[in-house]
Design a protein around this motif. Structure first.
Motif, PDB file in Angstrom:
ATOM      1  N   GLN A 226       0.600  -1.137   0.161  1.00 56.91           N
ATOM      2  CA  GLN A 226       0.017  -0.206   0.349  1.00 56.91           C
ATOM      3  C   GLN A 226       0.821   1.202   0.196  1.00 56.91           C
ATOM      4  O   GLN A 226       1.313   1.600   0.961  1.00 56.91           O
ATOM      5  CB  GLN A 226      -1.294   0.428   1.347  1.00 56.91           C
ATOM      6  CG  GLN A 226      -1.708  -0.993   1.414  1.00 56.91           C
ATOM      7  CD  GLN A 226      -3.229  -1.096   2.347  1.00 56.91           C
ATOM      8  OE1 GLN A 226      -3.276  -1.681   2.972  1.00 56.91           O
ATOM      9  NE2 GLN A 226      -4.169  -0.208   1.700  1.00 56.91           N
ATOM     10  N   ARG A 227       1.278   2.068  -1.382  1.00 56.08           N
ATOM     11  CA  ARG A 227       2.194   3.120  -0.703  1.00 56.08           C
ATOM     12  C   ARG A 227       1.128   4.252  -1.669  1.00 56.08           C
ATOM     13  O   ARG A 227       2.090   5.317  -1.193  1.00 56.08           O
ATOM     14  CB  ARG A 227       3.105   2.835  -2.493  1.00 56.08           C
ATOM     15  CG  ARG A 227       3.475   1.392  -2.591  1.00 56.08           C
ATOM     16  CD  ARG A 227       4.393   1.212  -4.015  1.00 56.08           C
ATOM     17  NE  ARG A 227       5.314  -0.205  -4.426  1.00 56.08           N
ATOM     18  CZ  ARG A 227       6.321  -0.922  -3.234  1.00 56.08           C
ATOM     19  NH1 ARG A 227       6.949   0.487  -2.450  1.00 56.08           N
ATOM     20  NH2 ARG A 227       6.227  -1.380  -3.707  1.00 56.08           N
ATOM     21  N   GLY A 228       0.256   4.515  -1.975  1.00 59.29           N
ATOM     22  CA  GLY A 228      -0.410   5.313  -2.833  1.00 59.29           C
ATOM     23  C   GLY A 228      -2.158   5.805  -1.290  1.00 59.29           C
ATOM     24  O   GLY A 228      -1.893   4.803  -0.139  1.00 59.29           O
ATOM     25  N   LEU A 255       2.359  -1.469   4.565  1.00 57.98           N
ATOM     26  CA  LEU A 255       1.921  -0.153   4.358  1.00 57.98           C
ATOM     27  C   LEU A 255       3.176   0.854   4.561  1.00 57.98           C
ATOM     28  O   LEU A 255       3.927   0.746   5.685  1.00 57.98           O
ATOM     29  CB  LEU A 255       0.959   0.485   5.679  1.00 57.98           C
ATOM     30  CG  LEU A 255      -0.079  -0.502   5.733  1.00 57.98           C
ATOM     31  CD1 LEU A 255      -0.363  -0.270   7.428  1.00 57.98           C
ATOM     32  CD2 LEU A 255      -1.663   0.019   5.669  1.00 57.98           C
ATOM     33  N   VAL A 256       4.024   1.070   3.310  1.00 54.10           N
ATOM     34  CA  VAL A 256       4.163   1.911   2.912  1.00 54.10           C
ATOM     35  C   VAL A 256       4.504   3.274   3.305  1.00 54.10           C
ATOM     36  O   VAL A 256       3.686   3.736   3.381  1.00 54.10           O
ATOM     37  CB  VAL A 256       5.008   1.712   1.952  1.00 54.10           C
ATOM     38  CG1 VAL A 256       6.491   2.682   0.408  1.00 54.10           C
ATOM     39  CG2 VAL A 256       4.766   0.410   0.648  1.00 54.10           C
ATOM     40  N   HIS A 257       5.997   4.365   3.791  1.00 60.82           N
ATOM     41  CA  HIS A 257       6.015   5.275   4.039  1.00 60.82           C
ATOM     42  C   HIS A 257       5.191   6.299   3.030  1.00 60.82           C
ATOM     43  O   HIS A 257       5.546   6.426   1.541  1.00 60.82           O
ATOM     44  CB  HIS A 257       7.668   5.881   4.181  1.00 60.82           C
ATOM     45  CG  HIS A 257       7.860   6.944   4.152  1.00 60.82           C
ATOM     46  ND1 HIS A 257       7.537   7.223   5.829  1.00 60.82           N
ATOM     47  CD2 HIS A 257       8.110   8.420   4.235  1.00 60.82           C
ATOM     48  CE1 HIS A 257       7.649   8.795   6.064  1.00 60.82           C
ATOM     49  NE2 HIS A 257       7.922   9.119   5.021  1.00 60.82           N
ATOM     50  N   GLY A 258       4.682   6.941   3.371  1.00 60.26           N
ATOM     51  CA  GLY A 258       3.710   8.161   2.571  1.00 60.26           C
ATOM     52  C   GLY A 258       2.415   7.290   2.126  1.00 60.26           C
ATOM     53  O   GLY A 258       2.187   8.275   1.523  1.00 60.26           O
ATOM     54  N   ALA A 259       1.819   6.846   2.766  1.00 61.92           N
ATOM     55  CA  ALA A 259       0.880   6.274   2.325  1.00 61.92           C
ATOM     56  C   ALA A 259      -0.612   6.254   3.939  1.00 61.92           C
ATOM     57  O   ALA A 259      -0.752   5.608   4.188  1.00 61.92           O
ATOM     58  CB  ALA A 259       0.484   4.577   2.084  1.00 61.92           C
TER      59      ALA A 259
END
Length: 358
Positions: A226-228, A255-259
């Motif tokens: 989950q990037r967005g 849950l990627v940084h920025g999401a």
């Protein structure tokens, strides 16, 4: 296309060992033997063939079983199939990928902005036994902004066969994919799916139902990145294990940084109907961002005494009651089959489970 070193191991003429494939991003203790699976497959033997590859854009799509399996499928497939759904078009006819015994398929689907398409992978129709062998399907999907994708996977294999199923999906802003997986047994079935929610408000909804019996092996690895911002994923698994079946399920929500605003949920329910069943479940949530929500859980057990008592009062034995739970998996698969090819996979393995009306 660059050469790849896929030389078989010494002493295994005509075969290749794919070590540690279907690996989860975050691993547990190796002694639990939950992190991966090692598979023996036919070695590449396509000298002189002309290989038609997919557009290079697909090279950047992460696939669930990993790079080694992607390389092997590309080396074995007779050719790649590319399908493009034009911008804003709603494609009525499903895109069907059929994989029979010993066959290998490499497929890429581009769903342009605002378009909608249904994709069906039907693997194993007509396989009930016979000689040992390996089949495989590699599917990569790119969905542009606002696109809708409906993916159905129907997988089975004969008792002496193995099937490799690797999927990679990339979703742009406001794109959405719903996935229905029916894993209906086989000597060894290994499935991996990776979904990249790259754009804002992208979403994946995945429901998997499975059944494994006798000494069958089922190995599943599924990853959602989950990037967005404000992305969403819902993963649900429901299966029945019998006799001495072995199942490993690795699910990862990253849950990627920025999401910011992203939400992810995963849950599994396993019904165990055999004393020698081996069940391994590794649900994982990775988090490198605040303002996100992630949940996971697993329920594992057998038919409860209360349920058995209730069914016994209506004239059902324990064996009949357990058979109902197994039958429900196949009935659900038939009810949601979007094409004859998917029905054929179910019918090939469910003759003894479903009545004539079903």
């Amino acid at each position: 296309m660059a050469e790849k070193d896929l030389t078989p191991e010494a002493g295994a003429e005509g075969e290749l060992t794919l070590e540690r494939v279907n690996v989860a991003p975050a691993q547990t203790w190796n002694r639990l033997r939950t992190n991966d699976i090692t598979l023996t497959v036919p070695a590449p033997s396509r000298k002189g063939d002309v290989y038609f590859s997919l557009p290079r854009l697909f090279e950047g799509v992460e696939c669930g079983m990993g790079r080694a399996v992607t390389d092997w499928v590309e080396s074995q497939a007779k050719g790649a199939r590319y399908v493009e759904v034009p911008r804003g078009e709603r494609r009525e006819e499903p895109i069907v990928v059929t994989v029979g015994a010993g066959e290998v398929a490499d497929t890429g689907v581009m769903v342009r902005a605002g378009a909608e398409a249904t994709i069906v992978v039907a693997a194993g129709a007509g396989e009930k036994g016979g000689e040992a062998g390996t089949s495989a399907s590699l599917l990569r999907v790119i969905a542009e902004a606002g696109a809708r994708v409906h993916l159905h996977e129907y997988v089975s294999a004969g008792a002496d066969r193995q099937h490799l199923e690797s999927v990679g999906i990339s979703l742009d802003r406001d794109a959405r994919v719903d996935v229905r997986q029916y894993l209906l047994g086989g000597g060894t079935v290994a499935l991996g799916l990776a979904c990249d929610l790259a754009g804002e408000r992208a979403r994946v909804d995945l429901g998997c139902r499975y059944h494994a019996a006798d000494t069958e092996v089922l190995d599943v690895n599924e990853v959602v990145r989950q990037r967005g911002r404000s992305t969403r994923c819902e993963l649900s698994y429901n299966g029945v294990l019998e006799d001495a079946a072995k199942k490993s399920l690795r699910t990862t929500i990253d849950l990627v940084h920025g999401a910011k605003g992203a939400q992810g949920n995963e849950a599994e329910t396993v019904l165990v109907l055999g004393d020698d069943v081996v069940n391994k479940t590794l649900p994982t949530i990775l988090c490198d961002e605040d303002d996100v929500a992630g949940n996971h859980g697993a329920t594992i057990g057998s038919v409860s005494p209360e349920q058995l008592a209730f069914l016994a009062s209506r004239g059902l034995s324990r064996e009949d009651a357990e058979r109902l739970f197994v039958q429900a998996v196949y009935e659900d698969a038939l009810m949601h089959a979007p094409c004859p090819e998917a029905c054929a996979v179910v019918e090939a393995v469910a003759d003894s489970l479903l009545d004539e009306e079903a």
